[in-house]
Structure formats: structure tokens, C-alpha cells
Design a protein around this motif. Structure first.
Motif, PDB file in Angstrom:
ATOM      1  N   LEU A 164      -6.341  33.126 -24.243  1.00 31.14           N
ATOM      2  CA  LEU A 164      -5.789  31.928 -24.867  1.00 31.14           C
ATOM      3  C   LEU A 164      -4.285  31.853 -24.640  1.00 31.14           C
ATOM      4  O   LEU A 164      -3.741  30.809 -24.290  1.00 31.14           O
ATOM      5  CB  LEU A 164      -6.114  31.969 -26.360  1.00 31.14           C
ATOM      6  CG  LEU A 164      -6.082  30.681 -27.150  1.00 31.14           C
ATOM      7  CD1 LEU A 164      -6.824  29.581 -26.429  1.00 31.14           C
ATOM      8  CD2 LEU A 164      -6.673  30.921 -28.524  1.00 31.14           C
ATOM      9  N   SER A 165      -3.622  32.984 -24.820  1.00 28.26           N
ATOM     10  CA  SER A 165      -2.178  33.008 -24.608  1.00 28.26           C
ATOM     11  C   SER A 165      -1.831  32.609 -23.188  1.00 28.26           C
ATOM     12  O   SER A 165      -0.881  31.862 -22.947  1.00 28.26           O
ATOM     13  CB  SER A 165      -1.630  34.410 -24.895  1.00 28.26           C
ATOM     14  OG  SER A 165      -1.748  34.719 -26.260  1.00 28.26           O
ATOM     15  N   ASP A 216      -9.225  53.341 -19.686  1.00 29.00           N
ATOM     16  CA  ASP A 216      -8.706  53.230 -21.051  1.00 29.00           C
ATOM     17  C   ASP A 216      -9.051  51.869 -21.642  1.00 29.00           C
ATOM     18  O   ASP A 216      -9.324  51.742 -22.836  1.00 29.00           O
ATOM     19  CB  ASP A 216      -7.191  53.438 -21.061  1.00 29.00           C
ATOM     20  CG  ASP A 216      -6.825  54.918 -20.981  1.00 29.00           C
ATOM     21  OD1 ASP A 216      -7.707  55.761 -21.255  1.00 29.00           O
ATOM     22  OD2 ASP A 216      -5.676  55.231 -20.644  1.00 29.00           O
ATOM     23  N   LEU A 258     -17.506  46.431 -36.018  1.00 31.37           N
ATOM     24  CA  LEU A 258     -16.369  45.586 -36.393  1.00 31.37           C
ATOM     25  C   LEU A 258     -15.213  45.797 -35.432  1.00 31.37           C
ATOM     26  O   LEU A 258     -14.552  44.843 -35.011  1.00 31.37           O
ATOM     27  CB  LEU A 258     -15.935  45.896 -37.829  1.00 31.37           C
ATOM     28  CG  LEU A 258     -16.900  45.408 -38.904  1.00 31.37           C
ATOM     29  CD1 LEU A 258     -16.429  45.850 -40.289  1.00 31.37           C
ATOM     30  CD2 LEU A 258     -16.978  43.888 -38.868  1.00 31.37           C
ATOM     31  N   ILE A 317     -10.004  37.614 -26.156  1.00 28.63           N
ATOM     32  CA  ILE A 317     -10.008  36.158 -26.190  1.00 28.63           C
ATOM     33  C   ILE A 317      -8.605  35.638 -26.455  1.00 28.63           C
ATOM     34  O   ILE A 317      -8.150  34.683 -25.833  1.00 28.63           O
ATOM     35  CB  ILE A 317     -10.984  35.660 -27.272  1.00 28.63           C
ATOM     36  CG1 ILE A 317     -12.426  35.970 -26.841  1.00 28.63           C
ATOM     37  CG2 ILE A 317     -10.789  34.178 -27.536  1.00 28.63           C
ATOM     38  CD1 ILE A 317     -13.460  35.596 -27.888  1.00 28.63           C
ATOM     39  N   GLU A 318      -7.910  36.288 -27.363  1.00 29.58           N
ATOM     40  CA  GLU A 318      -6.545  35.863 -27.664  1.00 29.58           C
ATOM     41  C   GLU A 318      -5.654  35.979 -26.439  1.00 29.58           C
ATOM     42  O   GLU A 318      -4.796  35.137 -26.214  1.00 29.58           O
ATOM     43  CB  GLU A 318      -5.984  36.693 -28.821  1.00 29.58           C
ATOM     44  CG  GLU A 318      -6.516  36.267 -30.175  1.00 29.58           C
ATOM     45  CD  GLU A 318      -5.882  37.068 -31.304  1.00 29.58           C
ATOM     46  OE1 GLU A 318      -5.952  38.304 -31.254  1.00 29.58           O
ATOM     47  OE2 GLU A 318      -5.320  36.451 -32.227  1.00 29.58           O
ATOM     48  N   VAL A 362     -21.330  50.396 -38.780  1.00 29.74           N
ATOM     49  CA  VAL A 362     -20.827  49.057 -39.074  1.00 29.74           C
ATOM     50  C   VAL A 362     -19.366  48.940 -38.678  1.00 29.74           C
ATOM     51  O   VAL A 362     -18.960  47.967 -38.032  1.00 29.74           O
ATOM     52  CB  VAL A 362     -21.001  48.735 -40.570  1.00 29.74           C
ATOM     53  CG1 VAL A 362     -20.280  47.457 -40.924  1.00 29.74           C
ATOM     54  CG2 VAL A 362     -22.480  48.615 -40.905  1.00 29.74           C
ATOM     55  N   MET A 363     -18.577  49.932 -39.019  1.00 32.10           N
ATOM     56  CA  MET A 363     -17.160  49.864 -38.672  1.00 32.10           C
ATOM     57  C   MET A 363     -16.969  49.882 -37.160  1.00 32.10           C
ATOM     58  O   MET A 363     -16.058  49.234 -36.637  1.00 32.10           O
ATOM     59  CB  MET A 363     -16.409  51.036 -39.320  1.00 32.10           C
ATOM     60  CG  MET A 363     -16.257  50.910 -40.830  1.00 32.10           C
ATOM     61  SD  MET A 363     -15.442  49.366 -41.353  1.00 32.10           S
ATOM     62  CE  MET A 363     -13.727  49.801 -41.125  1.00 32.10           C
ATOM     63  N   MET A 370     -12.118  39.961 -29.693  1.00 27.52           N
ATOM     64  CA  MET A 370     -11.251  38.868 -30.115  1.00 27.52           C
ATOM     65  C   MET A 370      -9.863  38.979 -29.504  1.00 27.52           C
ATOM     66  O   MET A 370      -9.258  37.979 -29.134  1.00 27.52           O
ATOM     67  CB  MET A 370     -11.156  38.844 -31.639  1.00 27.52           C
ATOM     68  CG  MET A 370     -12.441  38.343 -32.273  1.00 27.52           C
ATOM     69  SD  MET A 370     -12.323  38.260 -34.059  1.00 27.52           S
ATOM     70  CE  MET A 370     -10.847  37.308 -34.256  1.00 27.52           C
ATOM     71  N   ARG A 371      -9.394  40.220 -29.406  1.00 25.28           N
ATOM     72  CA  ARG A 371      -8.079  40.386 -28.796  1.00 25.28           C
ATOM     73  C   ARG A 371      -8.098  39.928 -27.350  1.00 25.28           C
ATOM     74  O   ARG A 371      -7.152  39.332 -26.857  1.00 25.28           O
ATOM     75  CB  ARG A 371      -7.657  41.852 -28.874  1.00 25.28           C
ATOM     76  CG  ARG A 371      -6.799  42.115 -30.083  1.00 25.28           C
ATOM     77  CD  ARG A 371      -6.440  43.580 -30.163  1.00 25.28           C
ATOM     78  NE  ARG A 371      -7.121  44.173 -31.282  1.00 25.28           N
ATOM     79  CZ  ARG A 371      -8.012  45.135 -31.191  1.00 25.28           C
ATOM     80  NH1 ARG A 371      -8.330  45.618 -30.008  1.00 25.28           N
ATOM     81  NH2 ARG A 371      -8.572  45.621 -32.259  1.00 25.28           N
ATOM     82  N   ILE A 390     -15.871  44.025 -32.285  1.00 28.48           N
ATOM     83  CA  ILE A 390     -15.650  42.585 -32.434  1.00 28.48           C
ATOM     84  C   ILE A 390     -14.164  42.264 -32.350  1.00 28.48           C
ATOM     85  O   ILE A 390     -13.756  41.334 -31.646  1.00 28.48           O
ATOM     86  CB  ILE A 390     -16.219  42.103 -33.784  1.00 28.48           C
ATOM     87  CG1 ILE A 390     -17.748  42.143 -33.746  1.00 28.48           C
ATOM     88  CG2 ILE A 390     -15.724  40.702 -34.107  1.00 28.48           C
ATOM     89  CD1 ILE A 390     -18.394  41.827 -35.075  1.00 28.48           C
ATOM     90  N   ARG A 391     -13.373  43.063 -33.014  1.00 28.43           N
ATOM     91  CA  ARG A 391     -11.936  42.799 -32.968  1.00 28.43           C
ATOM     92  C   ARG A 391     -11.385  43.011 -31.564  1.00 28.43           C
ATOM     93  O   ARG A 391     -10.486  42.297 -31.132  1.00 28.43           O
ATOM     94  CB  ARG A 391     -11.210  43.676 -33.983  1.00 28.43           C
ATOM     95  CG  ARG A 391     -11.746  43.481 -35.389  1.00 28.43           C
ATOM     96  CD  ARG A 391     -10.706  43.772 -36.421  1.00 28.43           C
ATOM     97  NE  ARG A 391      -9.674  42.756 -36.443  1.00 28.43           N
ATOM     98  CZ  ARG A 391      -8.706  42.721 -37.341  1.00 28.43           C
ATOM     99  NH1 ARG A 391      -8.649  43.648 -38.261  1.00 28.43           N
ATOM    100  NH2 ARG A 391      -7.793  41.786 -37.308  1.00 28.43           N
TER     101      ARG A 391
END
Lengths: 132, 132
Positions: free
Chosen positions: B113-114, B56, B99, B109-110, B95-96, B106-107, B102-103
Motif C-alpha cells: 500500500l505504501s 529471514d 495471530l 499488505i501495508e 492461536v498466538m 498485514m505488514r 496474520i499481522r
DNA sequence: CTGAATTTGTACGTATGTATC
DNA sequence: CGATACATACGTACAAATTCA
């Protein structure tokens, strides 16, 4: 309360949708905590594991964050682009909205990263150049 | 085969990482199908539901797609490949899709970071706003 | 066309670990 | 320490889609 038994979609999706509507609709605001997993399971009349599945989806969408031992919180995110109908919303607008949201997130990440970097090497001579 | 018992990270993450390495490292190529859930469970010595959890994650990262009744396929690198016949795959969808990928990155990476922030600065939740 | 076998998808239940208060 | 809440893992059962004999 319960789920729509005539809705062919799986329970975890219905629950995720219901909670997502609650968040986007202002029922749960940024910083608020959601009811506990057990409570949600009771309300919807489903197993706790199914609630968890729904929450995992919202988490992967970045709508919520969960803290072990505490609760599940609504994420403090920039206001999502208003969802206008297809008549006026062009694909261009949708893509640009996504791009702007991504850049906003990236700025937030860069800030948090900078703070961490200062802690690790407290004497950075030059500020890293960032295009804004 | 098995998992590293000294690795403190949860099994589903270790499996997800192992498969991700397998994909990025060319062990599984785009279009290939992964071993079945049961087979993976056997190899890693874990329950099938735990394998599913790992899959998943990779699915939410856009690395794989699963087809009920068939298998789980590696998706990466701009080859939407099979079944583009209905022309449902418009440029907009492509494209979507990018995107969203990418998000998803980023999550991730977040999350990292947390975890770092918690190490440096114990106990600073994102939004510890007390409920009324 | 039927039906069995395989594979993924959904749901439930339980147990245990870990973090917070 | 105890209560609460989220996190992980295991196991079971059945549903749905696909393939193939």
C-alpha cells in the motif's frame, strides 16, 4: 551505551530490546526519529550492519518505519495493550488485545485503500459495505 | 537458477518470492527441508548472506523454520508436526502463532500500500513530524 | 566418546546504489 | 552539487548445533 558482555543473547537482540524499551517507555515517541544508524553503532559499540539487523526486527514488528534518505521513525501505532503480569492477564485478554489491534490496523488499511480507489476510479456509485 | 536481471526488485526479494512460490505451489511441501544456504546461493548465483536475508523474510512470515545444525524446513498449514512432546504447544501458543502470521501478512499488505501511495502521491511520509 | 563434516547463526567490514535535503 | 542516511550486496570469519563415522 555499550552492551552487556555477560548477556548471552546476541548483540542485535540486545540492541533491538533496548530500542524497543525506549519506544514503549516513551523515550522515543510516535513520529520521532531514531538516531542514525551510524550514531547507534557508535553508541552501542557495534558494527552498522548489526544495528541494521536490530532495526529490521523492530521493523518486522511494526514498531518503526524507515525512509531512505531520511531517517527511521517511530511508527504511529495505537497504544499497545498495557502489559499486566500473569496473575491478572488471562490468555483470553491477551488474545482479545491482539485481535483488537489487528482490527484497528485493518480499519487504517481500509481507509488508505479507499482513498487510493477514489483516485483510480473517481466515480464509485455505492460505498462498499464495511462492517464496523 | 539465476535471477531476472531485468527485474528491478532487490535480489533477496526475488529469491524470497521464488521460494515462497515454491512452497505455496507445492514444490516444497510441509515438513520438507529446503536446500542448504550454500546450495541456494550457488543456484541463484548470489552471496550466501543474501540468501540468508531472503530466508529471514520467509521466517518472519511463518512459512519456514530453521534448525541450527540441521536445515530449513517448510512449516505451513496447521501441522506443527515434529516435537510436540513437551506439550509446550498449547492451544494458546497455536492461536498466538496464527495471530502473528496474520499481522505479518498485514505488514506485507501495508508495504504494498505504501508503495502505491508513493506512486500516486509522491512524498508523503507517514509521520514527517519535524524533530523539535 | 571423540571428532570431523555439515548447516545455520552471528558479527564485522567494505563497496555501491538511491533518496532526501 | 555535495552531504547525509538508508538499502542492497558481497565477502570473510568464527560460533553453535547436529549428524555420523
Amino acid at each position: 551505551m555499550g552492551l552487556d558482555l555477560n548477556d548471552p543473547r546476541p548483540a542485535y537482540q540486545q540492541v533491538a530490546d533496548d530500542l524497543r524499551r525506549g519506544i514503549k517507555g516513551g523515550r522515543y515517541k510516535a513520529g520521532d526519529q531514531l538516531p542514525s544508524g551510524r550514531e547507534l553503532a557508535r553508541r552501542y559499540g557495534i558494527a552498522p550492519m548489526t544495528v541494521r539487523h536490530a532495526l529490521d526486527i523492530l521493523k518486522s514488528e511494526g514498531l518503526i518505519v524507515s525512509r531512505q534518505g531520511r531517517a527511521v521513525f517511530v511508527r504511529d501505532t495505537a497504544s499497545p495493550a498495557e502489559e499486566v503480569e500473569t496473575s491478572d492477564t488471562t490468555a483470553y485478554d491477551a488474545v482479545m488485545g491482539q485481535l483488537q489491534a489487528i482490527r484497528a490496523d485493518m480499519r487504517q488499511i481500509e481507509d488508505r485503500l479507499s482513498r487510493l480507489e477514489e483516485l483510480v476510479h473517481p466515480n464509485t456509485p455505492e460505498a462498499p459495505k464495511r462492517a464496523r
